[in-house]
Design a protein around this motif. Structure first.
Motif, mmCIF file in Angstrom:
data_model
loop_
_atom_site.group_PDB
_atom_site.id
_atom_site.type_symbol
_atom_site.label_atom_id
_atom_site.label_comp_id
_atom_site.label_asym_id
_atom_site.label_seq_id
_atom_site.Cartn_x
_atom_site.Cartn_y
_atom_site.Cartn_z
ATOM 1 N N GLN A 153 -78.054 -64.374 -30.706
ATOM 2 C CA GLN A 153 -77.330 -63.752 -29.609
ATOM 3 C C GLN A 153 -76.751 -64.839 -28.697
ATOM 4 O O GLN A 153 -77.417 -65.833 -28.406
ATOM 5 N N ASP A 154 -75.526 -64.642 -28.256
ATOM 6 C CA ASP A 154 -74.894 -65.539 -27.279
ATOM 7 C C ASP A 154 -74.975 -67.010 -27.710
ATOM 8 O O ASP A 154 -75.370 -67.877 -26.940
ATOM 9 N N PRO A 183 -68.481 -66.485 -28.086
ATOM 10 C CA PRO A 183 -69.024 -65.429 -27.235
ATOM 11 C C PRO A 183 -70.219 -64.759 -27.899
ATOM 12 O O PRO A 183 -70.532 -64.999 -29.045
ATOM 13 N N SER A 184 -70.838 -63.837 -27.138
ATOM 14 C CA SER A 184 -72.040 -63.161 -27.616
ATOM 15 C C SER A 184 -71.784 -62.455 -28.935
ATOM 16 O O SER A 184 -70.830 -61.706 -29.085
#
Length: 256
Positions: free
Chosen positions: A65-66, A10-11
């Motif tokens: 990120q992500d 996940p992020s």
């Protein structure tokens, strides 16, 4: 022998669930509560966790990120002759920071007289949003936010210089045509030309806390930070200055 192992991350930096699917190796319930029945399963689970920690640490350092990743784990076939370790085996990594995105190497060892030791390789596939053109960007174009997008891309085995933040590219100039759908690298961008040859510039001089300015003419093109020759329009002297802004050059020594 290769064991494919999949992880959806996940992020970053928020912690969340991690789904593991060990294809044709572990039963479905083992993805949540892994129970190892063989040395192979034991090694696979330990290496999967260790490799995930290395990628997570790299993601935090690079401020991804992500991000998402999957692993292909290569365990020697001779492991079939080894028994399940009675204690938790030890896992050590011999992966260099530069190689983490192309190949990770681990040593998994079971202590004791009946113990064993195996070298295990892991090839990751890591997807991260990177900076790409929305459409064709022509050569010598000053990049704006409207030119760019963030799009997922597999950065494993890719050359260095990929950008994950659009601010890194905005305001720079393309050295060549940039194609949509392909990541932009730092080597493809340069600072824009702020001073052009034979065009008027403002010469700024700092002396003993006093700032003075005078008109001049640039004798060559210059980007921010470049040292160029300029002619003082009043004295006709040729001096050296550092390009500071559009049409502005700061003298390296006090102008006499």
């Amino acid at each position: 022998m290769r064991l494919p192992s999949y992880v959806r991350k996940p992020s970053f930096p928020f912690a969340a669930e991690i789904w593991l699917a060990l294809c044709c190796v572990l039963p479905v319930h083992a993805a949540v509560h892994p129970i190892q029945h063989s040395a192979r399963e034991q090694i696979n689970a330990l290496v999967l966790t260790a490799a995930g920690h290395e990628i997570d640490a790299l993601a935090q350092k690079q401020q991804w990120q992500d991000y998402r990743y999957t692993f292909n784990i290569y365990i020697p076939s001779t492991v079939s002759t080894s028994a399940l370790c009675a204690v938790t085996p030890q896992v050590t990594s011999s992966t260099s920071a530069k190689m983490a995105l192309s190949r990770m190497n681990f040593v998994v060892s079971c202590p004791g007289s009946a113990g064993w030791q195996y070298n295990v390789a892991v090839r990751p596939d890591v997807s991260v949003p990177v900076v790409m053109p929305k459409s064709l960007i022509a050569r010598d174009t000053v990049i704006t936010a409207d030119d760019l997008q963030l799009k997922k891309f597999n950065i494993s085995n890719q050359r260095e210089g990929l950008m994950t933040n659009m601010d890194e590219a905005i305001g720079l100039t393309s050295k060549r045509a940039l194609q949509p759908g392909k990541p932009i690298t730092r080597s493809e961008l340069v600072q824009p030309i702020l001073v052009k040859r034979d065009q008027p510039v403002m010469i700024v001089s700092h002396t003993a806390g006093i700032t003075a300015s005078m008109p001049g003419v640039a004798l060559k093109n210059g980007r921010k930070g470049d040292v160029i020759k300029i002619r003082n329009s009043s004295s006709q002297r040729i001096i050296s200055g550092m390009v500071d802004d559009t049409g502005v050059v700061t003298t390296l020594t006090a102008e006499q």
